[in-house]
Motif scaffolding. Structure first.
Motif, PDB file in Angstrom:
ATOM      1  N   PRO A   9     -32.882  95.331 -59.173  1.00 34.48           N
ATOM      2  CA  PRO A   9     -33.786  94.869 -58.110  1.00 34.48           C
ATOM      3  C   PRO A   9     -33.159  94.963 -56.723  1.00 34.48           C
ATOM      4  O   PRO A   9     -33.876  95.080 -55.726  1.00 34.48           O
ATOM      5  CB  PRO A   9     -34.098  93.419 -58.500  1.00 34.48           C
ATOM      6  CG  PRO A   9     -32.978  93.013 -59.378  1.00 34.48           C
ATOM      7  CD  PRO A   9     -32.574  94.244 -60.126  1.00 34.48           C
ATOM      8  N   MET A  20     -41.117  89.537 -56.945  1.00 30.29           N
ATOM      9  CA  MET A  20     -41.712  90.686 -57.613  1.00 30.29           C
ATOM     10  C   MET A  20     -42.118  91.764 -56.603  1.00 30.29           C
ATOM     11  O   MET A  20     -41.941  92.955 -56.845  1.00 30.29           O
ATOM     12  CB  MET A  20     -42.923  90.249 -58.435  1.00 30.29           C
ATOM     13  CG  MET A  20     -42.590  89.261 -59.548  1.00 30.29           C
ATOM     14  SD  MET A  20     -41.358  89.881 -60.715  1.00 30.29           S
ATOM     15  CE  MET A  20     -42.217  91.297 -61.378  1.00 30.29           C
ATOM     16  N   GLY A  37     -38.542  92.969 -54.939  1.00 31.35           N
ATOM     17  CA  GLY A  37     -37.440  93.314 -55.818  1.00 31.35           C
ATOM     18  C   GLY A  37     -37.809  94.186 -57.003  1.00 31.35           C
ATOM     19  O   GLY A  37     -36.913  94.787 -57.620  1.00 31.35           O
ATOM     20  N   TYR A  38     -39.105  94.282 -57.317  1.00 32.29           N
ATOM     21  CA  TYR A  38     -39.489  95.015 -58.520  1.00 32.29           C
ATOM     22  C   TYR A  38     -40.637  96.004 -58.318  1.00 32.29           C
ATOM     23  O   TYR A  38     -40.950  96.748 -59.236  1.00 32.29           O
ATOM     24  CB  TYR A  38     -39.836  94.027 -59.639  1.00 32.29           C
ATOM     25  CG  TYR A  38     -38.605  93.354 -60.202  1.00 32.29           C
ATOM     26  CD1 TYR A  38     -37.872  93.952 -61.221  1.00 32.29           C
ATOM     27  CD2 TYR A  38     -38.142  92.154 -59.681  1.00 32.29           C
ATOM     28  CE1 TYR A  38     -36.720  93.352 -61.728  1.00 32.29           C
ATOM     29  CE2 TYR A  38     -36.994  91.547 -60.177  1.00 32.29           C
ATOM     30  CZ  TYR A  38     -36.292  92.159 -61.197  1.00 32.29           C
ATOM     31  OH  TYR A  38     -35.137  91.577 -61.698  1.00 32.29           O
ATOM     32  N   TRP A  83     -40.824  93.178 -69.195  1.00 28.84           N
ATOM     33  CA  TRP A  83     -40.569  92.294 -68.064  1.00 28.84           C
ATOM     34  C   TRP A  83     -39.631  91.154 -68.447  1.00 28.84           C
ATOM     35  O   TRP A  83     -38.818  90.696 -67.630  1.00 28.84           O
ATOM     36  CB  TRP A  83     -41.886  91.748 -67.512  1.00 28.84           C
ATOM     37  CG  TRP A  83     -42.611  92.716 -66.657  1.00 28.84           C
ATOM     38  CD1 TRP A  83     -43.794  93.343 -66.926  1.00 28.84           C
ATOM     39  CD2 TRP A  83     -42.191  93.205 -65.384  1.00 28.84           C
ATOM     40  NE1 TRP A  83     -44.139  94.178 -65.897  1.00 28.84           N
ATOM     41  CE2 TRP A  83     -43.170  94.121 -64.944  1.00 28.84           C
ATOM     42  CE3 TRP A  83     -41.081  92.953 -64.578  1.00 28.84           C
ATOM     43  CZ2 TRP A  83     -43.070  94.780 -63.717  1.00 28.84           C
ATOM     44  CZ3 TRP A  83     -40.981  93.613 -63.359  1.00 28.84           C
ATOM     45  CH2 TRP A  83     -41.958  94.509 -62.937  1.00 28.84           C
ATOM     46  N   LEU A 129     -36.202  92.628 -68.268  1.00 31.69           N
ATOM     47  CA  LEU A 129     -35.780  92.881 -66.893  1.00 31.69           C
ATOM     48  C   LEU A 129     -35.451  91.590 -66.152  1.00 31.69           C
ATOM     49  O   LEU A 129     -34.391  91.466 -65.520  1.00 31.69           O
ATOM     50  CB  LEU A 129     -36.875  93.638 -66.141  1.00 31.69           C
ATOM     51  CG  LEU A 129     -37.083  95.107 -66.505  1.00 31.69           C
ATOM     52  CD1 LEU A 129     -38.300  95.659 -65.773  1.00 31.69           C
ATOM     53  CD2 LEU A 129     -35.850  95.931 -66.156  1.00 31.69           C
ATOM     54  N   LEU A 130     -36.366  90.634 -66.205  1.00 25.48           N
ATOM     55  CA  LEU A 130     -36.175  89.393 -65.458  1.00 25.48           C
ATOM     56  C   LEU A 130     -35.168  88.463 -66.130  1.00 25.48           C
ATOM     57  O   LEU A 130     -34.280  87.910 -65.474  1.00 25.48           O
ATOM     58  CB  LEU A 130     -37.514  88.680 -65.278  1.00 25.48           C
ATOM     59  CG  LEU A 130     -38.521  89.390 -64.378  1.00 25.48           C
ATOM     60  CD1 LEU A 130     -39.887  88.718 -64.460  1.00 25.48           C
ATOM     61  CD2 LEU A 130     -38.033  89.401 -62.940  1.00 25.48           C
ATOM     62  N   SER A 133     -27.942  87.960 -58.331  1.00 31.26           N
ATOM     63  CA  SER A 133     -29.240  87.325 -58.526  1.00 31.26           C
ATOM     64  C   SER A 133     -29.534  86.327 -57.409  1.00 31.26           C
ATOM     65  O   SER A 133     -30.604  86.358 -56.791  1.00 31.26           O
ATOM     66  CB  SER A 133     -29.279  86.634 -59.891  1.00 31.26           C
ATOM     67  OG  SER A 133     -30.468  85.873 -60.040  1.00 31.26           O
TER      68      SER A 133
END
Length: 367
Positions: free
Chosen positions: A15, A177, A180-181, A280, A283-284, A307
């Motif tokens: 991210p 989101m 970062g994504y 997801w 990923l998260l 993070s």
């Protein structure tokens, strides 16, 4: 453990690579007044007595462009309509409309927005939620930006006001989101798959909006702004996400329970799909939760730093409260819990509910 720690580090780097492209490129619209334009500020409202006066007064305080303000009372069971009626007696630029009964297969906000657009007289349609407070220059700045750059739809995420832990455990994930994504971060373009928009603050050029079918083209949708942006791009129009933190503020929810219900309602059109949610979750969870379980490993420690650093970057750029940053891993955990709740609830046949209505019935035919 070694392998997991390095995987977590890789997922934490991912991210950052997107954010380093998205954050600097998020446009800040100028305050230059637009050419001749009339902005219709359109506000769907259902049971919004606590917010509607602040919202309407801020809209009426808009400067630098001609405006009208139209509120659609969508079957409110509180004093929403009475408040708007009183305000309309003070300012002829304000109109109150009553939404007709909600047709089967429509969601309430989409129906209200479609009817608002039909009644609007402006060259540009600025849809805002009733809990949004516009800054005086916002309507002029968005319309001017759209006209100068030939953009059919301009959207932004308002500065999110958070006063409680429950909000801080849910709301910040929106900007995480987005910046970062999302590969393009909503940058200006016409590719439908890379479109983005925030339904709290959306300005559309009226002719382009109608050419794309408006809200009526997808009556059963819950993510109305994203759907609208994709349809407009599919018709060849350009859309863009700009920095909304300097255009408006919004306090979405005032409790954890309200935030949970609101995000669960929208989740089924987001990450909460049988194929998407496991990805997801990896990923998260891998980037923002797993490193905390492996802190003894240097790679995991670096992943934690990345993070939290990402969250700090987004918090600074979007002007979110700094006290919410330490809650970041818990916010990610709550976000995933919301998505899984929505997915499993959908599998059990549970229909999302919001303000006395349940959704998820047979789709309607586009109007």
């Amino acid at each position: 453990m070694n392998l997991l720690a390095w995987i977590a580090l890789g997922l934490a780097v991912f991210p950052w690579l997107l954010a380093l492209r998205n954050v600097p490129r998020l446009p800040r619209v100028s305050d230059d007044p637009p050419a001749a334009a009339l902005v219709s500020i359109l506000i769907p409202a259902r049971d919004e007595a606590a917010h509607i006066e602040t919202c309407v007064r801020a809209a009426l305080s808009s400067q630098g462009v001609g405006i009208e303000v139209v509120v659609m009372d969508d079957g409110s069971r509180d004093a929403t309509a009475a408040i708007v009626t009183r305000l309309a007696q003070e300012d002829p630029r304000l109109r109150l409309l009553r939404a007709p009964p909600l047709p089967q297969g429509w969601t309430g906000k989409v129906h209200a927005c479609a009817r608002l657009a039909e009644a609007a007289r402006g060259t540009h349609l600025l849809f805002i939620d009733a809990d949004v407070t516009l800054r005086p220059h916002a309507a002029a700045a968005m319309a001017g930006h759209a006209m100068r750059h030939d953009i059919a739809l301009v959207s932004g995420v308002p500065r999110q006001v958070m006063r409680g832990v429950g909000e801080a455990l849910t709301v910040p994930v929106i900007n995480l989101m987005m910046l970062g994504y999302l590969p393009a971060g909503g940058r200006r373009g016409a590719k439908p798959s890379l479109a983005a928009a925030c339904g709290q603050l959306v300005l559309a050029e009226a002719a382009a909006y109608r050419a794309a079918g408006g809200h009526a083209a997808a009556p059963a949708i819950l993510h109305d702004a994203l759907s609208l942006a994709r349809r407009m791009r599919a018709r060849g129009f350009t859309t863009e996400v700009v920095d909304g933190s300097r255009l408006a503020t919004c306090r979405m929810y005032d409790s954890f329970a309200a935030a949970w219900s609101g995000f669960v309602k929208n989740a089924r059109e987001g990450m909460a799909t049988p194929l998407g949610l496991p990805v997801w979750t990896a990923l998260l969870g891998g980037a923002h939760l797993l490193p905390w379980l492996l802190l003894l490993h240097p790679a995991a420690l670096l992943a934690v730093a990345l993070s939290l650093g990402l969250r700090c970057l987004i918090t600074w750029r979007m002007r979110e409260p700094w006290w919410s940053v330490p809650l970041h891993p818990f916010a990610v955990a709550v976000a995933l819990a919301i998505q899984w709740t929505a997915l499993l609830g959908g599998g059990l046949g549970r229909r999302p509910e919001w303000k006395g209505r349940s959704y998820g019935g047979p789709p309607a035919s586009p109007a």
